[in-house]
Structure formats: structure tokens, C-alpha cells
Scaffold this active site. Structure first.
Site, PDB file in Angstrom:
ATOM      1  N   THR A  36      -5.119  28.164 -29.713  1.00 45.78           N
ATOM      2  CA  THR A  36      -4.210  29.261 -29.382  1.00 45.78           C
ATOM      3  C   THR A  36      -2.790  28.754 -29.642  1.00 45.78           C
ATOM      4  O   THR A  36      -2.597  27.636 -30.128  1.00 45.78           O
ATOM      5  CB  THR A  36      -4.318  29.632 -27.891  1.00 45.78           C
ATOM      6  OG1 THR A  36      -3.824  28.527 -27.110  1.00 45.78           O
ATOM      7  CG2 THR A  36      -5.752  29.944 -27.487  1.00 45.78           C
ATOM      8  N   ASP A  59     -13.839  29.255 -29.811  1.00 47.26           N
ATOM      9  CA  ASP A  59     -13.405  29.920 -28.576  1.00 47.26           C
ATOM     10  C   ASP A  59     -14.480  29.671 -27.512  1.00 47.26           C
ATOM     11  O   ASP A  59     -15.674  29.878 -27.788  1.00 47.26           O
ATOM     12  CB  ASP A  59     -13.280  31.421 -28.888  1.00 47.26           C
ATOM     13  CG  ASP A  59     -12.692  32.216 -27.735  1.00 47.26           C
ATOM     14  OD1 ASP A  59     -12.817  31.786 -26.571  1.00 47.26           O
ATOM     15  OD2 ASP A  59     -12.122  33.290 -28.020  1.00 47.26           O
ATOM     16  N   GLU A  84      -5.879  29.471 -20.522  1.00 48.22           N
ATOM     17  CA  GLU A  84      -4.519  29.976 -20.601  1.00 48.22           C
ATOM     18  C   GLU A  84      -3.845  29.375 -19.373  1.00 48.22           C
ATOM     19  O   GLU A  84      -4.347  29.518 -18.253  1.00 48.22           O
ATOM     20  CB  GLU A  84      -4.516  31.497 -20.539  1.00 48.22           C
ATOM     21  CG  GLU A  84      -5.029  32.162 -21.802  1.00 48.22           C
ATOM     22  CD  GLU A  84      -4.118  31.932 -23.005  1.00 48.22           C
ATOM     23  OE1 GLU A  84      -2.897  31.757 -22.820  1.00 48.22           O
ATOM     24  OE2 GLU A  84      -4.638  31.927 -24.129  1.00 48.22           O
ATOM     25  N   THR A 125      -6.668  23.487 -10.632  1.00 46.29           N
ATOM     26  CA  THR A 125      -5.259  23.300 -10.292  1.00 46.29           C
ATOM     27  C   THR A 125      -5.026  23.466  -8.795  1.00 46.29           C
ATOM     28  O   THR A 125      -5.751  24.218  -8.126  1.00 46.29           O
ATOM     29  CB  THR A 125      -4.403  24.332 -11.067  1.00 46.29           C
ATOM     30  OG1 THR A 125      -3.103  24.396 -10.489  1.00 46.29           O
ATOM     31  CG2 THR A 125      -5.007  25.736 -10.996  1.00 46.29           C
ATOM     32  N   ASP A 126      -3.985  22.807  -8.299  1.00 40.35           N
ATOM     33  CA  ASP A 126      -3.623  22.996  -6.885  1.00 40.35           C
ATOM     34  C   ASP A 126      -3.117  24.416  -6.623  1.00 40.35           C
ATOM     35  O   ASP A 126      -3.012  24.834  -5.468  1.00 40.35           O
ATOM     36  CB  ASP A 126      -2.573  21.965  -6.439  1.00 40.35           C
ATOM     37  CG  ASP A 126      -1.263  22.026  -7.222  1.00 40.35           C
ATOM     38  OD1 ASP A 126      -1.159  22.822  -8.175  1.00 40.35           O
ATOM     39  OD2 ASP A 126      -0.331  21.271  -6.867  1.00 40.35           O
ATOM     40  N   GLU A 127      -2.815  25.155  -7.704  1.00 36.02           N
ATOM     41  CA  GLU A 127      -2.283  26.514  -7.512  1.00 36.02           C
ATOM     42  C   GLU A 127      -3.312  27.465  -6.889  1.00 36.02           C
ATOM     43  O   GLU A 127      -2.950  28.531  -6.407  1.00 36.02           O
ATOM     44  CB  GLU A 127      -1.741  27.073  -8.832  1.00 36.02           C
ATOM     45  CG  GLU A 127      -0.624  26.205  -9.369  1.00 36.02           C
ATOM     46  CD  GLU A 127       0.183  26.795 -10.514  1.00 36.02           C
ATOM     47  OE1 GLU A 127       0.294  28.026 -10.589  1.00 36.02           O
ATOM     48  OE2 GLU A 127       0.704  26.013 -11.320  1.00 36.02           O
ATOM     49  N   TYR A 153      -2.600  33.858 -13.162  1.00 34.25           N
ATOM     50  CA  TYR A 153      -3.102  32.546 -13.616  1.00 34.25           C
ATOM     51  C   TYR A 153      -3.907  31.863 -12.516  1.00 34.25           C
ATOM     52  O   TYR A 153      -5.071  31.487 -12.715  1.00 34.25           O
ATOM     53  CB  TYR A 153      -1.931  31.643 -14.045  1.00 34.25           C
ATOM     54  CG  TYR A 153      -2.307  30.180 -14.130  1.00 34.25           C
ATOM     55  CD1 TYR A 153      -3.192  29.719 -15.109  1.00 34.25           C
ATOM     56  CD2 TYR A 153      -1.794  29.240 -13.218  1.00 34.25           C
ATOM     57  CE1 TYR A 153      -3.559  28.375 -15.177  1.00 34.25           C
ATOM     58  CE2 TYR A 153      -2.158  27.896 -13.283  1.00 34.25           C
ATOM     59  CZ  TYR A 153      -3.043  27.471 -14.253  1.00 34.25           C
ATOM     60  OH  TYR A 153      -3.410  26.141 -14.307  1.00 34.25           O
ATOM     61  N   SER A 156      -7.160  33.512 -11.724  1.00 31.36           N
ATOM     62  CA  SER A 156      -8.222  33.304 -12.718  1.00 31.36           C
ATOM     63  C   SER A 156      -8.811  31.895 -12.568  1.00 31.36           C
ATOM     64  O   SER A 156     -10.023  31.709 -12.718  1.00 31.36           O
ATOM     65  CB  SER A 156      -7.703  33.528 -14.138  1.00 31.36           C
ATOM     66  OG  SER A 156      -6.756  32.537 -14.504  1.00 31.36           O
ATOM     67  N   LYS A 157      -7.980  30.916 -12.259  1.00 30.42           N
ATOM     68  CA  LYS A 157      -8.497  29.561 -12.048  1.00 30.42           C
ATOM     69  C   LYS A 157      -9.366  29.512 -10.778  1.00 30.42           C
ATOM     70  O   LYS A 157     -10.395  28.835 -10.748  1.00 30.42           O
ATOM     71  CB  LYS A 157      -7.351  28.551 -11.938  1.00 30.42           C
ATOM     72  CG  LYS A 157      -6.541  28.352 -13.211  1.00 30.42           C
ATOM     73  CD  LYS A 157      -7.327  27.752 -14.368  1.00 30.42           C
ATOM     74  CE  LYS A 157      -7.669  26.305 -14.163  1.00 30.42           C
ATOM     75  NZ  LYS A 157      -8.347  25.733 -15.374  1.00 30.42           N
ATOM     76  N   TYR A 210      14.946  29.095 -12.352  1.00 26.65           N
ATOM     77  CA  TYR A 210      14.555  30.332 -11.664  1.00 26.65           C
ATOM     78  C   TYR A 210      15.065  30.320 -10.214  1.00 26.65           C
ATOM     79  O   TYR A 210      14.895  29.310  -9.504  1.00 26.65           O
ATOM     80  CB  TYR A 210      13.036  30.491 -11.612  1.00 26.65           C
ATOM     81  CG  TYR A 210      12.320  30.577 -12.952  1.00 26.65           C
ATOM     82  CD1 TYR A 210      13.001  30.802 -14.148  1.00 26.65           C
ATOM     83  CD2 TYR A 210      10.935  30.442 -13.008  1.00 26.65           C
ATOM     84  CE1 TYR A 210      12.317  30.885 -15.357  1.00 26.65           C
ATOM     85  CE2 TYR A 210      10.253  30.526 -14.221  1.00 26.65           C
ATOM     86  CZ  TYR A 210      10.947  30.737 -15.388  1.00 26.65           C
ATOM     87  OH  TYR A 210      10.266  30.816 -16.580  1.00 26.65           O
ATOM     88  N   ARG A 276      11.082  34.069 -10.824  1.00 25.72           N
ATOM     89  CA  ARG A 276       9.717  34.469 -11.234  1.00 25.72           C
ATOM     90  C   ARG A 276       9.147  35.385 -10.158  1.00 25.72           C
ATOM     91  O   ARG A 276       9.335  35.128  -8.959  1.00 25.72           O
ATOM     92  CB  ARG A 276       8.885  33.197 -11.362  1.00 25.72           C
ATOM     93  CG  ARG A 276       7.418  33.423 -11.619  1.00 25.72           C
ATOM     94  CD  ARG A 276       6.660  32.096 -11.590  1.00 25.72           C
ATOM     95  NE  ARG A 276       6.789  31.346 -12.822  1.00 25.72           N
ATOM     96  CZ  ARG A 276       6.341  30.085 -12.987  1.00 25.72           C
ATOM     97  NH1 ARG A 276       5.754  29.448 -11.993  1.00 25.72           N
ATOM     98  NH2 ARG A 276       6.478  29.465 -14.140  1.00 25.72           N
TER      99      ARG A 276
END
Ligand code: NAD
Ligand code: TYD
Length: 339
Positions: A36, A59, A84, A125-127, A153, A156-157, A210, A276
Site C-alpha cells: 500500500t 493482500d 492500516e 497496539t496499546d491503543e 484504527y 479495528s485493532k 495537534y 485530532r
């Protein structure tokens, strides 16, 4: 041992391939990547001709293609970096995040079920834990912290993580998950904070911070993340989640000032721009589990890691200048033009 590394033409995946080729020269590494905007084949040039390396442009959502690759390679392990990965893009267009990050993960795990696997590792991820308040420095994310996402994001993770755990419980798939804090280092795509600020500063362009710049991230040098995943693959317990982070919390504004100073650029380049949407305040990992169980500790101090990173961007201008002179310009104009 054959390992399929998805997303290996991106930032962390490429660093992981370099680490594994060095640490386990007898392993075969197969990089599966769609290329990508974030994937860059030139990054893999140093290993492209190695006999124990193969690149497959594919993909992860392409079920037939993925099954074919499994039939050809009989992988022992899969490490899924393909995703992504940029929060700002997910705010603009969530759909591809759900496709790649959730449905792509499902295709990979279906292939693992069908052909058999020693380990499927999901790079998360920690997110997925959401954020922590700035006035509670005593709070950290542990593996027991509830999933509580903010952006398309991170959602989705998190969706992918839940699916991975479900495939373990329902089908007995031998999975592990790692949830890491913000990485920095060589080959980081210049849409992300640190490389964006380095590139802009070198071009004497405004440095778009930001909001007030007080948001805190827990920065880890990318090599330390790669070593942690290597450990989890070999010594981690199946079905477990491992947090990875180095107790290195920094405010965005302080990072940008460090970059200005290191490059001899004036802080007057710093421009505060519209925040953001849904911006997470603070991420902070408690890495006790991976330390106690696997003996992992971060090795690179931020002061050294950021100098190495800045030097890499100085020494490899062609790599990032090629990126920012292309389609990236449209992205930049769209995201920052009227901010
Ligand atoms: P990146 O955006 O630099 O690279 C992603 C790679 O995945 C690219 O090479 C891209 O071509 C490939 N890819 C995207 N969609 C694909 C698809 N459908 N099929 C095959 N390949 C596809 O990302 P990164 O920063 O290297 O992150 C890698 C992983 O680590 C991601 O899963 C991300 O969520 C996770 N992670 C990143 C960080 C960080 O600080 N960058 C921190 C924690 C976790
Ligand atoms: P980023 O590198 O996008 O990582 P993440 O959002 O996954 O943590 O951003 C890191 C922090 O820097 C985040 O708080 C947003 C902020 N940021 C800016 O202030 N300006 C920018 O131009 C970018 C890209 C990020």
C-alpha cells in the site's frame, strides 16, 4: 523454520525481518505485503537477494492468494504486522481499516487452521486500551485493562484482537498477541509524528503540533519491539497477551523541541494546529508481565534512540524524500492545508 511476516515492507515489519535474519540466519523469512502507500520495496533491498528470503506481493484479504502461499511455503509461524496503521487516515476513511485489520486477520487465521501452524502472532497496539488521564501518572495499561477504543484504527485493532482470542478458544489455534506502545526508528513512514517532524524541520517547514502538544506517548525504539516479538514467538505462552513498552513517556511538544534542537532548527517552526478528533491523551504501558515471564527489558534509551533515528533520516534522505515528493503531497495538503 519458515516464518511468514505480513506487512514486512512497512516500518516495524521491515525492522523485524532485519532482526530475524540476523538473529536466526537458519530461518526462512517470507514477506507477504500488498505494498500500500505505506509499503516500500526499496526498504527490503538489503535482504531481497538472500537465499532464505522471499517477497510475495499479496493482500492479506486475498483468501486464494494467501492459501496458495501457505501451500507453497508450509510456514511454521505467521507474524501479522500488515495493517492500516495511521489514526488520522482512519478518521478520514475507516472502511479499509476494518477490511485489512479485521477481515485480513481472519483470512490469515483461516489459512493457519487449514494448513496447521505452530504459532500465529498478532502484532497489536496499546491503543486498544483507549487512553489514560494526564493527572493520574500512577495508572498504566496492564493486560487486564479493559478494551476501550477511541479511533476507527484502534477499534479495528481491538476487533482483530478479540477475533484472535476467539480463534484460540473456539478452534484451539496457537496464538499470541503483543500490544506495544509507540515505536520510533529507521524506515518510519513520514506521516507519523517523529519522522514527519524530522522531515519538515530539515525542509524548514512548519511543525504542526495537534492541540496544545501535551498528549503523552510511551516511546519505544523499534529494535526493542522486534526483540520482544522474537522472545514471545519462542518462549511466550500460547493464548496469552503481552504488553510491550519501556516506561518512556514523553509529551509531543517535548519530542518536537528535542528534534528542533538536534537539527539546529528554531522552535519558531512549531505551529499549533486544530486537534485530532477524539485525540487520546496519554498511553502508558506496564511491561511487568513480559519482563517477569520472558526477561524482556528495553535496551535503547530514548536519548540514544532519537539521536540514532535523526542520524538515519540525515543519512537516508533519498528514502523519505522519494516518499514525500509523491502522492504524499496530496495527503499532506488534505490533512494540514487548512488546519
Ligand atoms: P506501516 O503502516 O508502516 O506498515 C504497514 C505495512 O502493511 C505496509 O508495508 C503495507 O503495505 C502493509 N499492508 C497494509 N495493508 C495490507 C494488506 N491488506 N495486505 C498486505 N499488506 C498490507 O505500519 P507499522 O507502523 O510498521 O505497524 C505495523 C503493525 O504494528 C501494525 O499492525 C500496527 O497496528 C502495529 N503497531 C504499530 C505501532 C507503531 O508505533 N507504529 C505501535 C504498536 C503496534
Ligand atoms: P502518531 O505518530 O500519529 O501516533 P499515534 O496517534 O498512533 O500515537 O502521533 C503521535 C502523537 O503526535 C499523537 O498524540 C498525535 C500527535 N501528532 C501531532 O501533534 N502532529 C502531527 O502532525 C502528527 C502526525 C501527530
Amino acid at each position: 523454520m519458515t516464518i511468514i511476516v505480513t506487512g514486512g515492507a512497512g516500518f516495524i515489519g521491515a525492522n523485524f525481518i532485519f532482526h530475524m535474519m540476523k538473529a536466526h540466519p537458519d530461518y526462512r523469512l517470507v514477506c507477504l505485503d500488498k505494498l500500500t502507500y505505506a509499503g516500500n520495496l526499496s526498504t527490503l533491498a538489503p535482504v531481497m537477494d538472500e537465499p532464505n528470503f522471499r517477497f510475495a506481493k499479496l493482500d492479506i484479504c486475498d483468501r486464494e492468494g494467501v492459501y496458495r502461499l501457505f501451500e507453497e511455503e508450509h510456514p511454521d509461524m505467521v507474524v501479522n504486522f500488515a495493517a492500516e496503521s495511521h489514526v488520522d487516515r482512519s478518521i478520514e476513511n475507516p472502511e479499509v481499516f476494518l477490511q485489512t485489520n479485521i477481515l485480513g486477520t481472519q483470512v490469515l487465521m483461516d489459512a493457519c487452521r487449514r494448513y496447521g501452524i505452530q504459532r500465529y502472532h498478532q502484532v497489536s497496539t496499546d491503543e486498544v486500551y483507549g487512553d489514560l488521564p494526564l493527572d493520574r501518572p500512577d495508572l498504566f495499561f496492564t493486560e487486564e485493562t479493559p478494551i476501550h477504543t477511541s479511533s476507527p484504527y484502534s477499534s479495528s485493532k481491538a476487533g482483530a484482537d478479540l477475533l484472535v482470542l476467539a480463534y484460540h478458544r473456539t478452534y484451539g489455534l496457537p496464538v499470541t498477541i503483543s500490544r506495544c506502545s509507540n515505536n520510533y526508528g529507521p524506515y518510519h513512514f513520514p506521516e507519523k509524528l517523529i519522522p514527519l517532524m524530522i522531515a519538515n524541520a530539515l525542509n524548514d517547514k512548519p511543525l504542526p503540533v495537534y492541540g496544545t502538544g501535551e498528549n503523552v506517548r510511551d516511546w519505544l525504539y523499534v529494535e526493542d519491539h522486534c526483540k520482544a516479538i522474537d522472545l514471545i514467538l519462542h518462549k511466550g505462552r500460547v493464548g496469552e497477551v503481552y504488553n510491550i513498552g519501556g516506561h518512556n513517556e514523553m509529551r509531543n511538544i517535548d519530542i518536537v523541541k528535542i528534534i528542533c534542537k538536534a537539527l539546529g532548527k528554531p522552535e519558531s517552526l512549531i505551529t499549533f494546529v486544530t486537534d485530532r478528533k477524539g485525540h487520546d491523551m496519554r498511553y502508558a504501558i506496564d511491561p511487568t508481565k513480559i519482563h517477569n515471564e520472558l526477561g524482556w527489558l528495553p535496551e535503547t534509551k530514548f536519548a540514544d534512540g532519537i539521536q540514532k533515528t535523526i542520524q538515519w533520516y540525515l543519512d537516508n534522505k533519498a528514502w523519505w524524500q522519494t516518499i514525500i515528493s509523491g502522492e504524499y503531497q496530496n495527503y499532506y495538503e488534505k490533512m494540514y492545508g487548512n488546519r
